[in-house]
Design an enzyme around this catalytic site. Structure first.
Site, short mmCIF file in Angstrom:
data_model
loop_
_atom_site.label_atom_id
_atom_site.label_comp_id
_atom_site.label_asym_id
_atom_site.label_seq_id
_atom_site.Cartn_x
_atom_site.Cartn_y
_atom_site.Cartn_z
N TYR A 92 2.96 -62.44 -27.07
CA TYR A 92 1.77 -62.39 -26.19
C TYR A 92 0.52 -62.04 -27.00
O TYR A 92 -0.55 -62.64 -26.83
CB TYR A 92 2.01 -61.37 -25.08
CG TYR A 92 0.74 -60.89 -24.41
CD1 TYR A 92 -0.01 -61.73 -23.59
CD2 TYR A 92 0.28 -59.58 -24.60
CE1 TYR A 92 -1.18 -61.29 -22.99
CE2 TYR A 92 -0.89 -59.13 -24.00
CZ TYR A 92 -1.62 -60.00 -23.21
OH TYR A 92 -2.79 -59.57 -22.63
N GLY A 127 -6.38 -57.47 -22.66
CA GLY A 127 -5.62 -57.29 -21.42
C GLY A 127 -4.23 -56.76 -21.68
O GLY A 127 -3.62 -57.04 -22.73
N TYR A 141 -13.07 -60.55 -15.15
CA TYR A 141 -12.53 -61.89 -14.88
C TYR A 141 -12.85 -62.15 -13.43
O TYR A 141 -12.24 -61.51 -12.55
CB TYR A 141 -11.01 -61.90 -15.05
CG TYR A 141 -10.51 -62.06 -16.47
CD1 TYR A 141 -11.13 -62.92 -17.37
CD2 TYR A 141 -9.37 -61.38 -16.90
CE1 TYR A 141 -10.65 -63.08 -18.66
CE2 TYR A 141 -8.88 -61.54 -18.19
CZ TYR A 141 -9.52 -62.39 -19.06
OH TYR A 141 -9.03 -62.56 -20.32
N HIS A 196 -11.86 -67.06 -27.51
CA HIS A 196 -10.86 -66.18 -26.87
C HIS A 196 -9.67 -65.95 -27.81
O HIS A 196 -8.52 -65.88 -27.37
CB HIS A 196 -10.39 -66.81 -25.55
CG HIS A 196 -9.98 -65.82 -24.49
ND1 HIS A 196 -10.68 -65.67 -23.33
CD2 HIS A 196 -8.95 -64.94 -24.41
CE1 HIS A 196 -10.08 -64.75 -22.57
NE2 HIS A 196 -9.02 -64.29 -23.22
N ARG A 232 -6.83 -68.53 -27.55
CA ARG A 232 -5.84 -68.33 -26.49
C ARG A 232 -6.11 -69.15 -25.24
O ARG A 232 -5.36 -69.06 -24.27
CB ARG A 232 -5.77 -66.85 -26.13
CG ARG A 232 -5.36 -65.97 -27.28
CD ARG A 232 -5.70 -64.51 -27.05
NE ARG A 232 -4.89 -63.86 -26.05
CZ ARG A 232 -3.67 -63.37 -26.26
NH1 ARG A 232 -3.12 -63.46 -27.46
NH2 ARG A 232 -3.00 -62.77 -25.30
C1 LIG Z 1 -3.55 -59.50 -26.41
C2 LIG Z 1 -4.91 -60.02 -26.12
C3 LIG Z 1 -5.45 -59.85 -24.84
C4 LIG Z 1 -6.72 -60.32 -24.56
N1 LIG Z 1 -7.26 -60.08 -23.33
C5 LIG Z 1 -8.53 -60.46 -23.07
C6 LIG Z 1 -9.12 -60.14 -21.83
O1 LIG Z 1 -8.51 -59.52 -20.97
N2 LIG Z 1 -10.40 -60.55 -21.63
C7 LIG Z 1 -11.12 -61.25 -22.57
O2 LIG Z 1 -12.28 -61.59 -22.34
N3 LIG Z 1 -10.57 -61.55 -23.77
C8 LIG Z 1 -9.31 -61.16 -24.04
N4 LIG Z 1 -8.77 -61.43 -25.27
C9 LIG Z 1 -9.60 -62.06 -26.31
C10 LIG Z 1 -10.29 -60.98 -27.13
O3 LIG Z 1 -11.22 -60.29 -26.36
C11 LIG Z 1 -11.02 -61.57 -28.36
O4 LIG Z 1 -11.88 -62.60 -27.93
C12 LIG Z 1 -10.05 -62.10 -29.41
O5 LIG Z 1 -8.94 -61.25 -29.53
C13 LIG Z 1 -10.73 -62.20 -30.76
O6 LIG Z 1 -9.88 -62.78 -31.69
P1 LIG Z 1 -9.01 -61.96 -32.77
O7 LIG Z 1 -7.87 -61.34 -32.03
O8 LIG Z 1 -8.58 -63.01 -33.73
O9 LIG Z 1 -9.91 -60.92 -33.42
C14 LIG Z 1 -7.48 -60.98 -25.57
C15 LIG Z 1 -6.94 -61.17 -26.84
C16 LIG Z 1 -5.66 -60.69 -27.12
C17 LIG Z 1 -5.11 -60.87 -28.50
#
Ligand SMILES: Cc1cc2nc3c(=O)[nH]c(=O)nc-3n(C[C@H](O)[C@H](O)[C@H](O)COP(=O)(O)O)c2cc1C
Length: 414
Positions: free
Chosen positions: A58, A113, A162, A311, A314
């Site tokens: 995840y 998250g 969100y 993101h 993702r």
């Molecule tokens: C486990 C996980 C959960 C995430 N949950 C959210 C979230 O709830 N809301 C959001 O805007 N971005 C979420 N993101 C994206 C991060 O805010 C961010 O954009 C991203 O992790 C940046 O990339 P990096 O992990 O390569 O530094 C999540 C990323 C990960 C890895």
């Protein structure tokens, strides 16, 4: 008189940041179990051993082929740095001003998250470490600890929403966040539908969690996570719920009600950003855009800043790395704050992003891995390592303050 950059900043009325001594913290001040972590990338293999396979997948995974996850790192490799020498770089200062506040370093922790499902009290340990280092931390809408409780731990935390395209729910959420005393509201814009993360499906991971035989085996074979996080959480705090998705509490993480309340997210539109702008008195940030046109629209809607982001790879697989559209967005920001994230792992990556026009950066996965292996001390170790890298890299680049970074300090090496 020879005034140091820090003294200059304080003279301008900015709030104090931790003294540079924390940058060069002696190794013996670091807990013994954390000394082997020498860079942000070192936390991942250790966290992988602790986490059930589904949770490691995840965090680490992206959507479909992971093309955007890979491009996020690749984009930084396509630039080299062009240092200046013999510049007297003594008295360096890694601090910077973002949205009117002085922070100790040009990076922060973005919304992550289900952090508390991965690390014990994940949101709390992330936010406390960020507060202690004086860097920003954004609480995710998909978090499992009440936003009011997080705010008590870190008065400076930001909130990320969100949202569904539903005026009544939008307004109720804005009002709750305002009542809790937050001053920065982030709207994540790149999630109109749930992404296609095949690794989650293969590992049996769904949110809320369903206990299938595959999941039961995964959890049973990772006792440090099971007892050190999940059982401990349930015993001390009860079954975690999605606390901050709406004005009212959401479903528990372990639930027969398999759908979260994500209906109408595909109706979210710029008119809702305008609605929030009218109601929200604090700073407003739009996160998760890549197109320069969208950045312009965000500014026209009254946003104070944007987080240029895919993101973490993702959402839309194949979406370009934020670094690739950053220069164009920065060139037409007209005073709006431009932040970037995705794939940043080193102080040198951060300096490259700043040279290409970013005001600030966020870094996600490594801080969550650090929370998994070391709790608050682990996150502090990761933050301290990164700040020390920036301090060292600034010296090697020939600058004393981050304001001195210019676009001719990076060179495309494609
Ligand atoms: C486990 C996980 C959960 C995430 N949950 C959210 C979230 O709830 N809301 C959001 O805007 N971005 C979420 N993101 C994206 C991060 O805010 C961010 O954009 C991203 O992790 C940046 O990339 P990096 O992990 O390569 O530094 C999540 C990323 C990960 C890895």
């Amino acid at each position: 008189m020879n005034v140091s950059p820090t003294q200059e900043n304080l003279a301008k009325g900015a709030t104090a940041v931790p003294p540079p001594a924390t940058v060069n913290r002696p190794e013996n001040a670091v807990p013994r179990n954390l000394r082997r972590y020498l860079s942000l990338e070192d936390f991942e293999p250790a966290a992988k051993r602790v986490l059930p396979r589904m949770l490691y997948g995840y965090i680490s995974g992206g959507a479909e082929t992971d093309a955007s996850v890979r491009d996020n790192k690749q984009a930084y490799q396509e630039y080299g740095l062009v240092p200046r020498v013999l510049m007297d770089v003594s008295g360096r200062d890694t601090s910077t001003t973002l949205l009117g506040k002085r922070y100790a370093a040009p990076f922060g922790i973005p919304p992550l998250g289900s952090a508390a499902l991965c690390a014990y009290r994940g949101d709390i340990v992330l936010t406390r470490a960020a507060a202690a280092m004086s860097v920003p931390m954004i609480l995710s809408a998909a978090s499992l600890i009440k936003l009011e409780d997080v705010k008590r731990e870190n008065p400076d935390a930001w909130y990320q929403a969100y949202l569904a395209g539903d005026d009544v729910r939008v307004e109720a959420m804005v009002d709750r966040v305002a009542a809790a005393g937050y001053d920065t509201f982030v709207v994540t814009a790149d999630v109109p539908v749930p992404p296609n993360r095949e690794n989650n499906i293969r590992n049996g991971f769904q949110v809320p969690l369903a206990i299938t035989p595959q999941v039961a085996w995964d959890v049973a074979t990772h006792p440090r996570w099971l007892f050190g996080n999940f059982v401990r959480t349930v015993m001390n705090h009860g079954m975690p719920h999605f606390e901050n998705m709406d004005a009212a509490q959401g479903p528990p993480v372990l639930s027969k009600e398999l759908m979260r309340n994500i209906g109408k997210r595909d109706q979210l539109a710029w008119k809702h950003v305008e609605l929030i702008r009218r109601r929200w008195k604090g700073k407003l940030i739009v996160k998760g855009l890549l197109a320069p046109e969208d950045a312009r629209t965000a500014r026209e809607c009254g946003a104070d800043g944007v987080i240029v982001s895919n993101h973490g790879g993702r959402q839309l697989d194949g979406a370009v790395s934020a670094l690739r559209t950053l220069p164009e967005i920065a060139a037409q920001a007209n005073g709006m704050t431009v932040i970037v994230d995705g794939g940043i792992r080193r102080g040198t990556d951060i300096l490259k992003a700043l040279a290409l026009g970013a005001d600030f950066v966020f870094i996600g996965r490594p801080f969550l891995y650090a929370a998994v292996v070391g709790g608050e001390a682990g996150v502090t170790r990761a933050l301290t390592l990164l700040r020390a890298e920036i301090d060292r890299d600034m010296a090697l680049l020939g600058i004393r303050t981050l304001d001195e970074i210019t676009s001719d300090m990076v060179h495309s090496i494609r």
